[in-house]
Motif scaffolding. Structure first.
Motif, mmCIF file in Angstrom:
data_model
loop_
_atom_site.group_PDB
_atom_site.id
_atom_site.type_symbol
_atom_site.label_atom_id
_atom_site.label_comp_id
_atom_site.label_asym_id
_atom_site.label_seq_id
_atom_site.Cartn_x
_atom_site.Cartn_y
_atom_site.Cartn_z
ATOM 1 N N GLU A 56 14.846 -13.605 53.745
ATOM 2 C CA GLU A 56 14.919 -14.945 53.169
ATOM 3 C C GLU A 56 13.527 -15.502 52.875
ATOM 4 O O GLU A 56 13.330 -16.178 51.859
ATOM 5 N N LEU A 57 12.560 -15.206 53.718
ATOM 6 C CA LEU A 57 11.188 -15.646 53.464
ATOM 7 C C LEU A 57 10.631 -14.975 52.209
ATOM 8 O O LEU A 57 10.014 -15.629 51.356
ATOM 9 N N LEU A 58 10.876 -13.684 52.070
ATOM 10 C CA LEU A 58 10.433 -12.962 50.869
ATOM 11 C C LEU A 58 11.148 -13.474 49.619
ATOM 12 O O LEU A 58 10.547 -13.574 48.536
ATOM 13 N N ALA A 59 12.425 -13.808 49.758
ATOM 14 C CA ALA A 59 13.174 -14.353 48.617
ATOM 15 C C ALA A 59 12.589 -15.694 48.182
ATOM 16 O O ALA A 59 12.440 -15.945 46.978
ATOM 17 N N ALA A 60 12.242 -16.539 49.139
ATOM 18 C CA ALA A 60 11.651 -17.840 48.805
ATOM 19 C C ALA A 60 10.354 -17.652 48.018
ATOM 20 O O ALA A 60 10.130 -18.315 47.000
ATOM 21 N N ALA A 61 9.537 -16.728 48.477
ATOM 22 C CA ALA A 61 8.285 -16.450 47.766
ATOM 23 C C ALA A 61 8.564 -15.830 46.396
ATOM 24 O O ALA A 61 7.924 -16.186 45.405
ATOM 25 N N GLY A 62 9.521 -14.917 46.337
ATOM 26 C CA GLY A 62 9.832 -14.221 45.093
ATOM 27 C C GLY A 62 10.458 -15.097 44.031
ATOM 28 O O GLY A 62 10.361 -14.807 42.840
ATOM 29 N N LEU A 63 11.091 -16.178 44.434
ATOM 30 C CA LEU A 63 11.706 -17.086 43.466
ATOM 31 C C LEU A 63 10.677 -17.997 42.800
ATOM 32 O O LEU A 63 10.887 -18.460 41.683
ATOM 33 N N ILE A 64 9.572 -18.264 43.478
ATOM 34 C CA ILE A 64 8.613 -19.243 42.981
ATOM 35 C C ILE A 64 7.290 -18.622 42.527
ATOM 36 O O ILE A 64 6.833 -18.849 41.410
ATOM 37 N N LEU A 65 6.670 -17.838 43.387
ATOM 38 C CA LEU A 65 5.296 -17.393 43.125
ATOM 39 C C LEU A 65 5.107 -16.566 41.857
ATOM 40 O O LEU A 65 4.186 -16.849 41.089
ATOM 41 N N PRO A 66 5.928 -15.551 41.587
ATOM 42 C CA PRO A 66 5.674 -14.764 40.375
ATOM 43 C C PRO A 66 5.750 -15.594 39.085
ATOM 44 O O PRO A 66 4.910 -15.450 38.200
ATOM 45 N N ILE A 71 2.324 -13.728 37.344
ATOM 46 C CA ILE A 71 2.067 -12.346 37.748
ATOM 47 C C ILE A 71 3.403 -11.682 38.039
ATOM 48 O O ILE A 71 4.107 -12.074 38.962
ATOM 49 N N ALA A 72 3.772 -10.697 37.232
ATOM 50 C CA ALA A 72 5.030 -9.960 37.381
ATOM 51 C C ALA A 72 6.233 -10.902 37.461
ATOM 52 O O ALA A 72 6.984 -10.881 38.439
ATOM 53 N N PRO A 73 6.447 -11.745 36.443
ATOM 54 C CA PRO A 73 7.565 -12.692 36.496
ATOM 55 C C PRO A 73 8.943 -12.033 36.566
ATOM 56 O O PRO A 73 9.925 -12.704 36.878
ATOM 57 N N VAL A 74 9.034 -10.734 36.308
ATOM 58 C CA VAL A 74 10.323 -10.042 36.448
ATOM 59 C C VAL A 74 10.799 -10.050 37.898
ATOM 60 O O VAL A 74 11.979 -9.835 38.171
ATOM 61 N N LEU A 75 9.889 -10.341 38.826
ATOM 62 C CA LEU A 75 10.288 -10.395 40.236
ATOM 63 C C LEU A 75 11.196 -11.586 40.542
ATOM 64 O O LEU A 75 11.955 -11.551 41.506
ATOM 65 N N VAL A 76 11.143 -12.631 39.708
ATOM 66 C CA VAL A 76 11.995 -13.811 39.948
ATOM 67 C C VAL A 76 13.478 -13.441 39.837
ATOM 68 O O VAL A 76 14.248 -13.694 40.774
ATOM 69 N N PRO A 77 13.938 -12.835 38.727
ATOM 70 C CA PRO A 77 15.355 -12.469 38.690
ATOM 71 C C PRO A 77 15.713 -11.365 39.683
ATOM 72 O O PRO A 77 16.848 -11.298 40.147
ATOM 73 N N LEU A 78 14.746 -10.531 40.026
ATOM 74 C CA LEU A 78 15.026 -9.514 41.049
ATOM 75 C C LEU A 78 15.238 -10.171 42.407
ATOM 76 O O LEU A 78 16.124 -9.772 43.173
ATOM 77 N N ALA A 79 14.431 -11.189 42.717
ATOM 78 C CA ALA A 79 14.627 -11.933 43.971
ATOM 79 C C ALA A 79 15.975 -12.646 43.961
ATOM 80 O O ALA A 79 16.690 -12.670 44.973
ATOM 81 N N THR A 81 18.601 -11.673 42.326
ATOM 82 C CA THR A 81 19.615 -10.622 42.495
ATOM 83 C C THR A 81 19.761 -10.260 43.972
ATOM 84 O O THR A 81 20.878 -10.074 44.468
ATOM 85 N N GLY A 82 18.635 -10.186 44.665
ATOM 86 C CA GLY A 82 18.688 -9.947 46.107
ATOM 87 C C GLY A 82 19.429 -11.045 46.839
ATOM 88 O O GLY A 82 20.187 -10.786 47.781
ATOM 89 N N LEU A 83 19.244 -12.291 46.400
ATOM 90 C CA LEU A 83 19.971 -13.398 47.019
ATOM 91 C C LEU A 83 21.463 -13.313 46.755
ATOM 92 O O LEU A 83 22.268 -13.656 47.623
ATOM 93 N N LEU A 114 23.471 -16.724 41.116
ATOM 94 C CA LEU A 114 23.980 -16.097 39.892
ATOM 95 C C LEU A 114 23.457 -16.809 38.649
ATOM 96 O O LEU A 114 23.133 -16.165 37.641
ATOM 97 N N PHE A 115 23.342 -18.129 38.709
ATOM 98 C CA PHE A 115 22.769 -18.892 37.601
ATOM 99 C C PHE A 115 21.319 -18.465 37.350
ATOM 100 O O PHE A 115 20.900 -18.299 36.201
ATOM 101 N N LEU A 116 20.567 -18.283 38.428
ATOM 102 C CA LEU A 116 19.181 -17.825 38.276
ATOM 103 C C LEU A 116 19.112 -16.432 37.666
ATOM 104 O O LEU A 116 18.284 -16.175 36.785
ATOM 105 N N VAL A 117 19.957 -15.536 38.126
ATOM 106 C CA VAL A 117 19.969 -14.173 37.570
ATOM 107 C C VAL A 117 20.306 -14.234 36.093
ATOM 108 O O VAL A 117 19.623 -13.621 35.255
#
Length: 128
Positions: A56-66, A71-79, A81-83, A114-117
């Motif tokens: 969950e901590l990694l997901a929080a970072a992955g939703l915002i920071l990229p 930097i590597a904004p494709v990580l946002v939808p991947l995060a 998807t993980g959620l 799902l909306f974010l993905v």
């Protein structure tokens, strides 16, 4: 649309950040906090709870920071998807335990993820 996606990403990041407290709070204390809403922790070992908190901590970072840093904004939808997978697991645990009254929150979080993905991987995300 982009503003709505950022708002939802911020809300989901806040939820995940709060949920990451599992890494630091003992299992017994979590179970005592919310009655039936937190009874699920009894099914997991302390190590598994710490792992869920780290995810969950990694997901929080992955939703915002990229996205914010560009930097590597494709990580946002991947995060996101993980959620989706995390909340499908949460729903599964709640249904197996017979906690149908407490799944509403998980369903809302699943819909937001799902909306974010959809918004970040969807057809408009690649058109500019």
């Amino acid at each position: 649309m982009n503003l709505a996606l950022w708002i939802v990403a911020g809300l989901m990041a806040a939820v995940c950040l709060a949920g990451s407290s599992k890494m630091f709070v003992p299992k017994e204390k979590i179970a005592a906090l919310g009655g039936t809403a937190t009874g699920w922790v009894e099914d997991f070992s302390p190590g598994a709870l710490k792992t869920l908190g780290a995810v969950e901590l990694l997901a929080a970072a992955g939703l915002i920071l990229p996205g914010a840093l560009g930097i590597a904004p494709v990580l946002v939808p991947l995060a996101a998807t993980g959620l989706v997978l995390l909340f499908v697991g949460a729903l599964t645990v709640r249904l197996r335990r017979g906690e149908r009254a407490t799944i509403a929150g998980d369903l809302v979080y699943l819909a937001l993820a799902l909306f974010l993905v959809w918004g970040r991987f969807g057809p408009e995300s690649f058109t500019g």
